[in-house]
Design a protein around this motif. Structure first.
Motif, PDB file in Angstrom:
ATOM      1  N   HIS A  23      19.549  -2.603 -25.789  1.00  0.00           N
ATOM      2  CA  HIS A  23      20.614  -3.278 -25.037  1.00  0.00           C
ATOM      3  C   HIS A  23      20.357  -3.318 -23.530  1.00  0.00           C
ATOM      4  CE1 HIS A  23      22.810  -3.179 -28.785  1.00  0.00           C
ATOM      5  NE2 HIS A  23      22.734  -1.853 -28.823  1.00  0.00           N
ATOM      6  N   LYS A  24      19.184  -2.890 -23.088  1.00  0.00           N
ATOM      7  CA  LYS A  24      18.820  -2.996 -21.677  1.00  0.00           C
ATOM      8  C   LYS A  24      17.932  -4.227 -21.496  1.00  0.00           C
ATOM      9  CE  LYS A  24      19.033   1.999 -20.918  1.00  0.00           C
ATOM     10  NZ  LYS A  24      18.284   3.227 -20.532  1.00  0.00           N
ATOM     11  N   VAL A  25      18.329  -5.070 -20.562  1.00  0.00           N
ATOM     12  CA  VAL A  25      17.660  -6.360 -20.397  1.00  0.00           C
ATOM     13  C   VAL A  25      16.968  -6.411 -19.039  1.00  0.00           C
ATOM     14  CG1 VAL A  25      17.947  -8.861 -20.375  1.00  0.00           C
ATOM     15  CG2 VAL A  25      19.437  -7.446 -21.811  1.00  0.00           C
ATOM     16  N   THR A  26      15.752  -6.927 -19.032  1.00  0.00           N
ATOM     17  CA  THR A  26      15.053  -7.166 -17.767  1.00  0.00           C
ATOM     18  C   THR A  26      14.318  -8.495 -17.854  1.00  0.00           C
ATOM     19  OG1 THR A  26      13.543  -6.217 -16.114  1.00  0.00           O
ATOM     20  CG2 THR A  26      12.909  -6.002 -18.426  1.00  0.00           C
ATOM     21  N   ILE A  54       3.744  -6.546 -15.968  1.00  0.00           N
ATOM     22  CA  ILE A  54       3.109  -5.659 -16.953  1.00  0.00           C
ATOM     23  C   ILE A  54       4.162  -4.667 -17.451  1.00  0.00           C
ATOM     24  CG2 ILE A  54       1.299  -3.928 -17.346  1.00  0.00           C
ATOM     25  CD1 ILE A  54      -0.228  -5.249 -14.972  1.00  0.00           C
ATOM     26  N   PHE A  55       4.233  -4.489 -18.779  1.00  0.00           N
ATOM     27  CA  PHE A  55       5.191  -3.573 -19.381  1.00  0.00           C
ATOM     28  C   PHE A  55       4.480  -2.649 -20.374  1.00  0.00           C
ATOM     29  CE2 PHE A  55       7.557  -7.278 -18.105  1.00  0.00           C
ATOM     30  CZ  PHE A  55       8.733  -6.769 -17.566  1.00  0.00           C
ATOM     31  N   VAL A  56       4.964  -1.414 -20.471  1.00  0.00           N
ATOM     32  CA  VAL A  56       4.434  -0.441 -21.423  1.00  0.00           C
ATOM     33  C   VAL A  56       5.530  -0.090 -22.416  1.00  0.00           C
ATOM     34  CG1 VAL A  56       3.439   1.854 -21.740  1.00  0.00           C
ATOM     35  CG2 VAL A  56       2.848   0.507 -19.710  1.00  0.00           C
ATOM     36  N   ILE A  90      12.174 -10.234 -27.284  1.00  0.00           N
ATOM     37  CA  ILE A  90      11.791 -11.062 -26.141  1.00  0.00           C
ATOM     38  C   ILE A  90      12.293 -12.491 -26.321  1.00  0.00           C
ATOM     39  CG2 ILE A  90       9.848 -11.990 -24.812  1.00  0.00           C
ATOM     40  CD1 ILE A  90       8.293  -9.497 -25.441  1.00  0.00           C
ATOM     41  N   LYS A  91      13.054 -12.957 -25.346  1.00  0.00           N
ATOM     42  CA  LYS A  91      13.485 -14.343 -25.282  1.00  0.00           C
ATOM     43  C   LYS A  91      12.584 -15.029 -24.269  1.00  0.00           C
ATOM     44  CE  LYS A  91      16.946 -13.300 -27.962  1.00  0.00           C
ATOM     45  NZ  LYS A  91      16.876 -13.643 -29.417  1.00  0.00           N
ATOM     46  N   THR A  92      11.763 -15.947 -24.745  1.00  0.00           N
ATOM     47  CA  THR A  92      10.715 -16.474 -23.889  1.00  0.00           C
ATOM     48  C   THR A  92      10.774 -17.984 -23.755  1.00  0.00           C
ATOM     49  OG1 THR A  92       8.311 -16.695 -23.659  1.00  0.00           O
ATOM     50  CG2 THR A  92       9.160 -16.475 -25.896  1.00  0.00           C
ATOM     51  N   ARG A 102       9.912   7.832 -16.021  1.00  0.00           N
ATOM     52  CA  ARG A 102       9.617   6.565 -16.681  1.00  0.00           C
ATOM     53  C   ARG A 102      10.902   5.884 -17.132  1.00  0.00           C
ATOM     54  NH1 ARG A 102       8.719   4.918 -22.119  1.00  0.00           N
ATOM     55  NH2 ARG A 102       7.599   2.942 -22.151  1.00  0.00           N
ATOM     56  N   LYS A 103      11.024   4.602 -16.816  1.00  0.00           N
ATOM     57  CA  LYS A 103      12.168   3.814 -17.224  1.00  0.00           C
ATOM     58  C   LYS A 103      11.661   2.509 -17.828  1.00  0.00           C
ATOM     59  CE  LYS A 103      15.014   5.514 -13.370  1.00  0.00           C
ATOM     60  NZ  LYS A 103      15.752   5.115 -12.146  1.00  0.00           N
ATOM     61  N   PHE A 104      12.557   1.828 -18.548  1.00  0.00           N
ATOM     62  CA  PHE A 104      12.207   0.508 -19.055  1.00  0.00           C
ATOM     63  C   PHE A 104      12.272  -0.479 -17.902  1.00  0.00           C
ATOM     64  CE2 PHE A 104      13.992  -3.512 -21.018  1.00  0.00           C
ATOM     65  CZ  PHE A 104      12.733  -4.048 -21.243  1.00  0.00           C
ATOM     66  N   GLN A 105      11.121  -0.758 -17.336  1.00  0.00           N
ATOM     67  CA  GLN A 105      11.027  -1.692 -16.227  1.00  0.00           C
ATOM     68  C   GLN A 105       9.566  -2.116 -16.079  1.00  0.00           C
ATOM     69  OE1 GLN A 105      12.416   0.688 -12.951  1.00  0.00           O
ATOM     70  NE2 GLN A 105      10.509   1.798 -12.743  1.00  0.00           N
ATOM     71  N   GLU A 106       9.340  -3.067 -15.214  1.00  0.00           N
ATOM     72  CA  GLU A 106       7.967  -3.521 -14.960  1.00  0.00           C
ATOM     73  C   GLU A 106       7.154  -2.356 -14.436  1.00  0.00           C
ATOM     74  OE1 GLU A 106       4.493  -5.441 -13.640  1.00  0.00           O
ATOM     75  OE2 GLU A 106       5.876  -4.492 -12.227  1.00  0.00           O
TER      76      GLU A 106
END
Length: 287
Positions: free
Chosen positions: A46-49, A56-58, A67-69, A109-113
């Motif tokens: 539920h976290k959106v970026t 670059i993402f890990v 992913i909505k692309t 570490r966080k969900f981010q670029e």
């Protein structure tokens, strides 16, 4: 050593799409997603970026991105669980393991670029060009060359986990939680080097006395520095017991314990089970 195909251990995918259908299979330990061109949004828990070209993402094993692309060209590095296999010979495998563990387990570490430094981003994209070139040509020593370049990419990402390089940080921050994070970063970065994990070595790195460091860490965390290091090693041991075929003896050596009996004794004290009992209980639970 058993002989496996390169893609049994490390997979490189490149594709363009306007619809994301990729699924993180159970045998993928972690993956790195490179946005070559395009834009869109990534959602995890539920976290959106938003993402854009050259981001670059890990993603860890349990992180499955939605992913909505728009039309996007992706490059994906997939590292499989065979990275942990004691029977697999892979150039620079130990460095891959150590850097990936540092990236995935880092407290900040966080969900981010993943990249904060523009020069590091440019460097990684130059390296990516040569990895694709080597992987296409498959000339002599290409696997060793790719392994070295992947190792460099992992090191660059590890350097960007925090705002400062963990090899050169000093606790100058005025915020207590940031100073503790710097100490955490140093420990996790050097977890395989017994000499660098000595209290005196850590204190020297941060330009303070051993007693000041120990007292500060205990006061701020409620845990001793020695105990924190030990518990972090046990977390790595648990991960390797469940995700690799390393023996208890091999894991003990990797983590700087005297021998198998030393690790077993410590493991039982803190985990209420021997390493073998811990592994067997989780295997039964998964069946």
């Amino acid at each position: 050593m058993i002989q496996l195909n390169w893609q049994d251990i490390f997979i490189i995918d490149r594709f363009s799409t306007s619809r994301w259908d990729a699924v993180n299979k159970g045998d993928i330990y972690f993956q790195i997603l490179f946005i070559e061109e395009g834009s869109g949004r990534i959602t995890i828990d539920h976290k959106v970026t938003s993402y854009k070209s050259r981001d670059i993402f890990v993603f860890a094993k349990n992180e499955v991105p939605d992913i909505k692309t728009h039309e996007t060209t992706f490059i994906i590095f997939k590292f499989t669980d065979l990275l942990f296999s004691s029977k697999v010979s892979l150039p620079d495998k130990q460095n891959w393991l150590r850097r990936s563990e540092f990236i995935l387990n880092h407290p900040k570490r966080k969900f981010q670029e993943a990249l904060k430094n523009i020069e590091d981003r440019d460097l990684i994209w130059r390296i990516l060009f040569f990895i694709r070139k080597e992987n296409t040509a498959k000339e002599q020593y290409y696997l060793q060359i790719i392994a070295n370049m992947v190792s460099t990419i992992l090191s660059i990402i590890a350097r960007n986990v925090t705002e400062k390089n963990p090899e050169h940080i000093t606790p100058k921050s005025t915020k207590k939680n940031e100073r503790i994070d710097e100490i955490y970063a140093y420990i996790r970065y050097n977890i395989y080097d017994t000499n660098l994990l000595k209290i005196s070595a850590i204190a020297k790195h941060f330009h303070i006395t051993s007693s000041t460091l120990s007292n500060y860490f205990k006061k701020e965390t409620g845990n001793s520095l020695h105990n924190y290091i030990l518990l972090y090693k046990l977390e790595i041991a648990k991960d390797r017991l469940l995700n690799s075929d390393f023996t208890v003896s091999q894991i003990a050596i990797q983590l700087g314990f005297t021998d198998e009996s030393h690790l077993t004794r410590i493991f039982k004290k803190y985990c209420d089970a021997t390493p073998k009992q811990y592994k067997d209980s989780h295997v039964l639970a998964d069946e």
